[in-house]
Enzyme design. Structure first.
Site, PDB file in Angstrom:
ATOM      1  N   ASP A  80       0.877  -1.181   0.000  1.00  0.00           N
ATOM      2  CA  ASP A  80       0.000   0.000   0.000  1.00  0.00           C
ATOM      3  C   ASP A  80       0.913   1.230   0.000  1.00  0.00           C
ATOM      4  OD1 ASP A  80      -2.277   1.709   0.276  1.00  0.00           O
ATOM      5  OD2 ASP A  80      -1.964   1.799   2.429  1.00  0.00           O
ATOM      6  N   SER A  81       0.306   2.386  -0.189  1.00  0.00           N
ATOM      7  CA  SER A  81       1.082   3.616  -0.105  1.00  0.00           C
ATOM      8  C   SER A  81       1.616   3.823   1.312  1.00  0.00           C
ATOM      9  CB  SER A  81       0.197   4.806  -0.469  1.00  0.00           C
ATOM     10  OG  SER A  81      -0.833   4.938   0.480  1.00  0.00           O
ATOM     11  N   HIS A 104      -7.037   3.138   3.932  1.00  0.00           N
ATOM     12  CA  HIS A 104      -6.756   3.860   5.181  1.00  0.00           C
ATOM     13  C   HIS A 104      -8.046   4.102   5.981  1.00  0.00           C
ATOM     14  CE1 HIS A 104      -2.849   4.748   3.336  1.00  0.00           C
ATOM     15  NE2 HIS A 104      -2.447   5.312   4.466  1.00  0.00           N
ATOM     16  N   CYS A 113     -10.906   3.507   0.243  1.00  0.00           N
ATOM     17  CA  CYS A 113      -9.475   3.733   0.466  1.00  0.00           C
ATOM     18  C   CYS A 113      -9.134   2.888   1.682  1.00  0.00           C
ATOM     19  CB  CYS A 113      -9.208   5.216   0.745  1.00  0.00           C
ATOM     20  SG  CYS A 113      -7.543   5.546   1.372  1.00  0.00           S
ATOM     21  N   GLU A 145      -1.680   8.657   8.377  1.00  0.00           N
ATOM     22  CA  GLU A 145      -0.263   8.275   8.261  1.00  0.00           C
ATOM     23  C   GLU A 145       0.551   8.709   9.485  1.00  0.00           C
ATOM     24  OE1 GLU A 145       1.950   6.539   6.090  1.00  0.00           O
ATOM     25  OE2 GLU A 145       0.049   5.655   5.532  1.00  0.00           O
ATOM     26  N   CYS A 180      -4.389  -1.141  -2.056  1.00  0.00           N
ATOM     27  CA  CYS A 180      -4.524   0.303  -2.235  1.00  0.00           C
ATOM     28  C   CYS A 180      -5.436   0.525  -3.433  1.00  0.00           C
ATOM     29  CB  CYS A 180      -3.136   0.897  -2.492  1.00  0.00           C
ATOM     30  SG  CYS A 180      -3.146   2.657  -2.858  1.00  0.00           S
TER      31      CYS A 180
END
Ligand code: DGL
Length: 264
Positions: free
Chosen positions: A11-12, A186, A184, A152, A74
Site C-alpha cells: 500500500d502507499s 486507510h 481507500c 499516516e 490500495c
C-alpha cells in the site's frame, strides 16, 4: 500441491495493514509480507505515472522476498497501475482492490456514499462502475483529501479525526445515506468516527471480496499453503527504521476486523 511461501501485500502506507489484518484472519495458514510505501504516501494526490513507478518498485521489492502472489492493498494504486503491472510481471498473480460499490448496490442500498481519494474517483476503473450504477441508485461521491495524511501520522481516533468527519461529512447527514463505501484502505481505521455521524449505515470495505479472490486464485493455481502451516507476518516500510516497523506492528494489532468481512 501446496505452497507455503508468503503472499506479498503493498500500500502507499499504513492503510494496507487493515487489508492484511483481515486477510490474515480469513486465511490463518497463509503467511504475509507487507510493504508500506510511507516515504511516498499519500498516493491519492499524485499523478498516475508517478504511482505506476512507485507500484513497480513495490512489486520488485516483494518479488525479492519470494512471494507467491501480490495484493495491491490500495484502491488508488489498483486504479492507477494494476493493469500495467499485470502485463509487466506475468510470472506472478497480482490482485487489486477497488471501492466496493457493486456489493453495496447488489445488496439493495439506495443512497450510497462513496469515500475515496480524488484520483481513485477520477480514473476509469471507478468511473465505469459509477456510470453503470448511478442510473438507478443514488450514489454520492466524496473524496477526502488530507485524511490519509492524518492517518499516516498514526492518529486513527480522537478529536482530530472526529472533527475531520464533521467538517467533511456533516452535509450528507440529511441525504438518507444507507451505506458507506470505504474506497481507500486507510479509511477503515477511522470507521468509528464516521459511524458517530452515521450510526445506522452499513459499511463496505471490500476486504471480504479481495480475500475471496485471493483464495480462489491461489486454489486454482495450487498455491494455497498447507493447513498445518504456521502463519508469519513480516512488515517492511520504505521509511526503513525500527520505529516505523514497530508502528506498523502496533497499528496492525489495533485494527478491528469487521465480523461481516469474515463471512466470505
Ligand atoms: N490506501 C490508499 C487507497 O486505498 C492510498 C491512499 C493514499 O495514499 O492517498 O487508496
Amino acid at each position: 500441491m501446496s505452497d507455503n511461501r508468503p503472499i506479498g501485500v503493498f500500500d502507499s502506507g499504513i492503510g494496507g495493514l487493515s487489508t492484511t489484518r483481515t486477510m490474515a484472519t480469513i486465511m490463518p495458514h497463509e503467511s504475509f509480507v507487507f510493504l508500506g510505501d510511507s516515504k511516498n504516501a499519500p498516493y491519492g494526490d499524485q499523478e498516475q505515472p508517478t504511482i505506476l513507478n512507485y507500484s513497480r518498485n513495490n512489486v520488485e521489492f516483494l518479488l525479492k522476498k519470494n512471494v507467491k502472489a501480490i495484493v495491491i492493498a490500495c484502491n488508488t494504486a489498483t486504479s492507477a497501475a494494476k493493469a500495467q503491472l499485470v502485463n509487466e510481471f506475468p510470472e506472478i498473480p497480482i490482485i487489486g482492490i477497488e471501492p466496493a460499490l457493486k456489493p453495496a448496490v447488489v445488496q439493495g442500498n439506495q443512497h450510497i456514499l462513496v469515500l475515496s481519494t480524488a484520483l481513485t474517483m477520477k480514473l476509469p476503473k471507478f468511473q465505469t462502475q459509477y456510470q453503470k450504477y448511478q442510473a438507478h441508485t443514488d450514489i454520492l461521491l466524496r473524496p477526502l483529501p488530507g485524511l490519509v495524511d492524518i492517518i499516516e501520522t498514526g492518529v486513527i481516533e480522537g478529536p482530530q479525526i472526529d472533527q475531520f468527519a464533521v467538517d467533511n461529512l456533516l452535509s450528507f447527514e440529511d441525504k438518507g445515506v444507507d451505506s458507506i463505501v470505504l474506497g481507500c484502505t486507510h479509511y477503515p481505521f477511522v470507521r468509528n468516527s464516521f459511524a458517530k455521524l452515521f450510526p445506522n449505515v452499513q459499511f463496505y470495505d471490500g476486504f471480504d471480496g479481495v480475500s475471496k479472490r485471493v483464495i480462489s486464485l491461489l486454489s486454482q493455481a495450487d498455491l494455497l499453503a498447507e493447513n498445518t502451516h504456521k502463519q508469519t507476518i513480516d512488515f517492511y516500510s520504505t521509511e526503513d527504521t525500527p520505529t516505523e516497523i514497530n508502528r506498523y506492528q502496533s497499528l496492525f494489532d489495533r485494527y478491528q476486523v469487521l465480523p461481516s468481512d469474515l463471512v466470505i
